[in-house]
Design a protein around this motif. Sequence first.
Motif, short mmCIF file in Angstrom:
data_model
loop_
_atom_site.label_atom_id
_atom_site.label_comp_id
_atom_site.label_asym_id
_atom_site.label_seq_id
_atom_site.Cartn_x
_atom_site.Cartn_y
_atom_site.Cartn_z
N GLN A 70 -4.25 3.62 -3.32
CA GLN A 70 -4.03 3.08 -1.98
C GLN A 70 -5.34 2.65 -1.34
O GLN A 70 -5.41 1.59 -0.70
N GLU A 71 -6.38 3.44 -1.50
CA GLU A 71 -7.67 3.09 -0.92
C GLU A 71 -8.22 1.81 -1.56
O GLU A 71 -8.75 0.93 -0.86
N ALA A 72 -8.11 1.71 -2.88
CA ALA A 72 -8.62 0.53 -3.57
C ALA A 72 -7.87 -0.73 -3.10
O ALA A 72 -8.48 -1.78 -2.87
N VAL A 104 0.81 -1.22 0.00
CA VAL A 104 0.00 0.00 0.00
C VAL A 104 0.84 1.27 0.00
O VAL A 104 0.59 2.19 -0.79
N LEU A 131 -6.36 -1.17 -0.21
CA LEU A 131 -6.71 -1.47 1.17
C LEU A 131 -8.10 -2.08 1.28
O LEU A 131 -8.31 -3.09 1.98
N TYR A 132 -9.06 -1.49 0.58
CA TYR A 132 -10.40 -2.06 0.60
C TYR A 132 -10.42 -3.45 -0.03
O TYR A 132 -11.14 -4.36 0.41
N VAL A 190 -3.93 6.10 5.23
CA VAL A 190 -4.81 6.04 4.05
C VAL A 190 -6.25 6.33 4.41
O VAL A 190 -6.95 7.06 3.71
N LEU A 191 -6.72 5.74 5.50
CA LEU A 191 -8.11 5.92 5.96
C LEU A 191 -8.09 6.37 7.41
O LEU A 191 -8.48 5.62 8.32
N GLY A 193 -4.04 8.25 -2.57
CA GLY A 193 -5.41 8.49 -3.01
C GLY A 193 -6.12 7.22 -3.43
O GLY A 193 -6.11 6.22 -2.70
N TRP A 194 -6.69 7.24 -4.62
CA TRP A 194 -7.57 6.15 -5.06
C TRP A 194 -6.86 4.81 -5.05
O TRP A 194 -7.43 3.81 -4.62
N ALA A 237 -3.96 1.23 7.33
CA ALA A 237 -5.08 2.17 7.28
C ALA A 237 -4.75 3.53 7.88
O ALA A 237 -5.41 4.52 7.54
#
Length: 375
Positions: free
Chosen positions: A200-202, A191, A204-205, A267-268, A197-198, A264
């Motif tokens: 890293q989030e994608a 990650v 992680l999810y 990132v989140l 942005g997108w 996370a």
Amino acid sequence: MSTSAAHPLRLPLRLAGRVGLRGRFDLAQLGPNWYAAVMGTAIVANGAAALPVRVPGLIGFGEAMWALALAALLVLVAARTVHLTRHRGEAAAQLLDRPAVAVFYGCPPMALLSVGLGTMLVGSRVIGTGPALALDAVLWSLGTLYALAVAAGIPYLMITRHPVSALEANPTWLLPVVAPLVASACGPVLVPNLPAGWAQEAMLYGCWGLFGIGLLATLVMLPVVFTGLFHSKLPALVLTPSLFLVLGPLGQSVTAVHQLSDAARPVLPALAPAMAALAELYGVAVIAVAMLWLAVAATANLRARRAGMPFAMTWWAYTFPVGTCVTGASALARHTGFGGFTALATGLYVLLLAAWVAAASGTVSGLARGRLLAR
């Protein structure tokens, strides 16, 4: 992994003759179960990197074990490719049609994923950060796609084609569904190297989705496995080490939830506190269950040894599952700061080393003799 194809964990390496006499392997018998040796070796390296204590020479030892795991992976992939190409996939189809063997297709993706993670954790010191990142990205991508195919495909075959009964289930049935959990634990290390942005989030999810697939599939499969164990027991003494496979999803899920929590934070950030709390509470509860089952499995195996259980490739079941508990306990030690988890991780790593020595020495001895001692 013995000479009988009727039993799970009984797909041997048959030699065309004793090594040194005729000097060649029968690649037709080099099945997916042999990737368990790669998994068991890679987890020794990964555990060395994860341990919350620093021992002189430990990282160097981890590097050597990673190199050995990578070499074994390359040899197995090459040998399997040669055989499958020569026979145009007929051997793979035959293995998939045999329920006791098909479940071992969960091993190759876990081998890819474990070696990939080791490449980032310790291999980067050997080959450099850039090449390590590239190699891990390839191995994680291939391993994850393979894991998803196996997690869906093998249960599909069990439902539609395989003549199986829940009353004869055994711990090897967990192998296909655990693979996505391994992917979820190995993905977060990538990650920070993705664009912010997108991407890293994608990632992680996506890893959380893999965690959910593996965890829920395990929760479905575990009652079936215990039903089979309670009703039919294990059909052969050499299968007793397979009881350790139950530790795999337990330790791997603890490792995964902590790795996801760590990734996370940057990132989140809104979800990070909840993820950290979940990781700690879930981890403590599940590692306790794992230690209880470890006592059960160890007692059963001591009993089997006293009854004369010979060496078989089933002994590799001692390694990777215990290794996932090492990484899980290490994550708990890092997150909680509690010395008890540090001691637990260290003790489990010593057990892992002993298991690896037993499995590796038995395998080398069996290869040197031109046969394995499982019956």
